[in-house]
Design a protein around this motif. Structure first.
Motif, short mmCIF file in Angstrom:
data_model
loop_
_atom_site.label_atom_id
_atom_site.label_comp_id
_atom_site.label_asym_id
_atom_site.label_seq_id
_atom_site.Cartn_x
_atom_site.Cartn_y
_atom_site.Cartn_z
N ALA A 96 -78.29 32.78 23.35
CA ALA A 96 -78.17 32.79 24.81
C ALA A 96 -77.91 34.21 25.30
N ILE A 97 -76.99 34.90 24.68
CA ILE A 97 -76.66 36.26 25.09
C ILE A 97 -77.87 37.19 24.90
N ARG A 98 -78.56 37.03 23.77
CA ARG A 98 -79.72 37.90 23.48
C ARG A 98 -80.92 37.59 24.37
N SER A 99 -81.12 36.32 24.70
CA SER A 99 -82.34 35.89 25.39
C SER A 99 -82.27 35.92 26.90
N TRP A 100 -81.10 35.71 27.44
CA TRP A 100 -80.99 35.66 28.90
C TRP A 100 -81.21 37.03 29.52
N PRO A 101 -81.93 37.06 30.64
CA PRO A 101 -81.97 38.31 31.41
C PRO A 101 -80.55 38.64 31.88
N GLN A 102 -80.29 39.90 32.12
CA GLN A 102 -78.96 40.35 32.53
C GLN A 102 -78.46 39.59 33.77
N GLU A 103 -79.38 39.31 34.71
CA GLU A 103 -78.99 38.59 35.93
C GLU A 103 -78.53 37.17 35.62
N LEU A 105 -77.18 36.09 32.76
CA LEU A 105 -75.87 36.20 32.13
C LEU A 105 -74.79 36.49 33.17
N ALA A 106 -75.08 37.39 34.09
CA ALA A 106 -74.11 37.73 35.14
C ALA A 106 -73.81 36.50 36.01
N GLN A 107 -74.83 35.73 36.34
CA GLN A 107 -74.64 34.52 37.14
C GLN A 107 -73.79 33.51 36.37
N TYR A 108 -74.08 33.32 35.10
CA TYR A 108 -73.30 32.39 34.27
C TYR A 108 -71.84 32.84 34.22
N CYS A 109 -71.61 34.12 33.97
CA CYS A 109 -70.23 34.64 33.92
C CYS A 109 -69.51 34.42 35.24
N SER A 110 -70.21 34.62 36.33
CA SER A 110 -69.61 34.42 37.65
C SER A 110 -69.23 32.95 37.87
N GLU A 111 -70.09 32.05 37.46
CA GLU A 111 -69.80 30.62 37.61
C GLU A 111 -68.62 30.20 36.74
N VAL A 112 -68.54 30.73 35.53
CA VAL A 112 -67.41 30.42 34.65
C VAL A 112 -66.13 31.00 35.24
N SER A 113 -66.20 32.19 35.77
CA SER A 113 -65.04 32.81 36.41
C SER A 113 -64.56 31.96 37.59
#
Length: 166
Positions: A96-103, A105-113
């Protein structure tokens, strides 16, 4: 022990085992999911096996965070999750970390936050790869933490089952 009616407990350590970290122990849970680890919709339900890494206080409020991740459709890429010193660490499948575009991953991190902040007792969050060294899921050296997590994965083969076919 059953932590949640949506999850099956496959393995449960209720108190510290050995002398690793500060009271480290773990549980392995299984949840039905409808997305693979890259968050691609599956044609059929699959199962996700993931581990909760506990510290000495076995703070089961982490299950509340897992439940919100689950009902929000964000649990599929998670391999390990735990709370230590007020920080919720969410460790994702390396693909997931390797394949996701940076945006993405950033969106996922924001939702988890956002989820960490909406809990009864808000927690800071840290999303990282299983292979990452920026997290603090266990109080020990990065090398020892990586070995511990690899051993859990070796024993339980965490992740989505059955693996989706291309």
């Amino acid at each position: 022990m059953s932590y949640c009616p949506f999850f099956q407990t496959l393995h449960d350590e209720t108190r510290p085992v050995g002398n690793f970290g500060k009271g480290t122990h773990y549980s392995v849970l299984r949840a039905p999911i409808w997305h693979d680890e890259l968050m691609v919709r599956l044609e059929r339900c699959a199962f996700l096996d993931f581990a909760i890494i506990w510290d000495e206080d076995h703070d089961d409020r982490v299950v509340d965070a897992i439940m919100v991740l689950y009902i929000s459709g964000l649990l599929a890429p998670v391999r390990y999750i735990g709370e230590r010193k007020g920080t919720l660490s969410v460790l994702l499948a390396p693909d997931a970390i390797r394949s996701w575009p940076q945006e993405t991953l950033a969106q996922y991190c924001s939702e988890v936050s956002d989820i960490g902040q909406c809990l009864e007792d808000p927690w800071a969050t840290k999303v990282d790869s299983v292979e990452g060294i920026e997290h603090s899921i266990i109080h020990s050296s990065a090398e020892n933490v990586a070995t511990y997590l690899r051993n859990i994965d070796m024993l339980w083969e965490l992740g989505v089952k059955p693996k989706s076919r291309p």
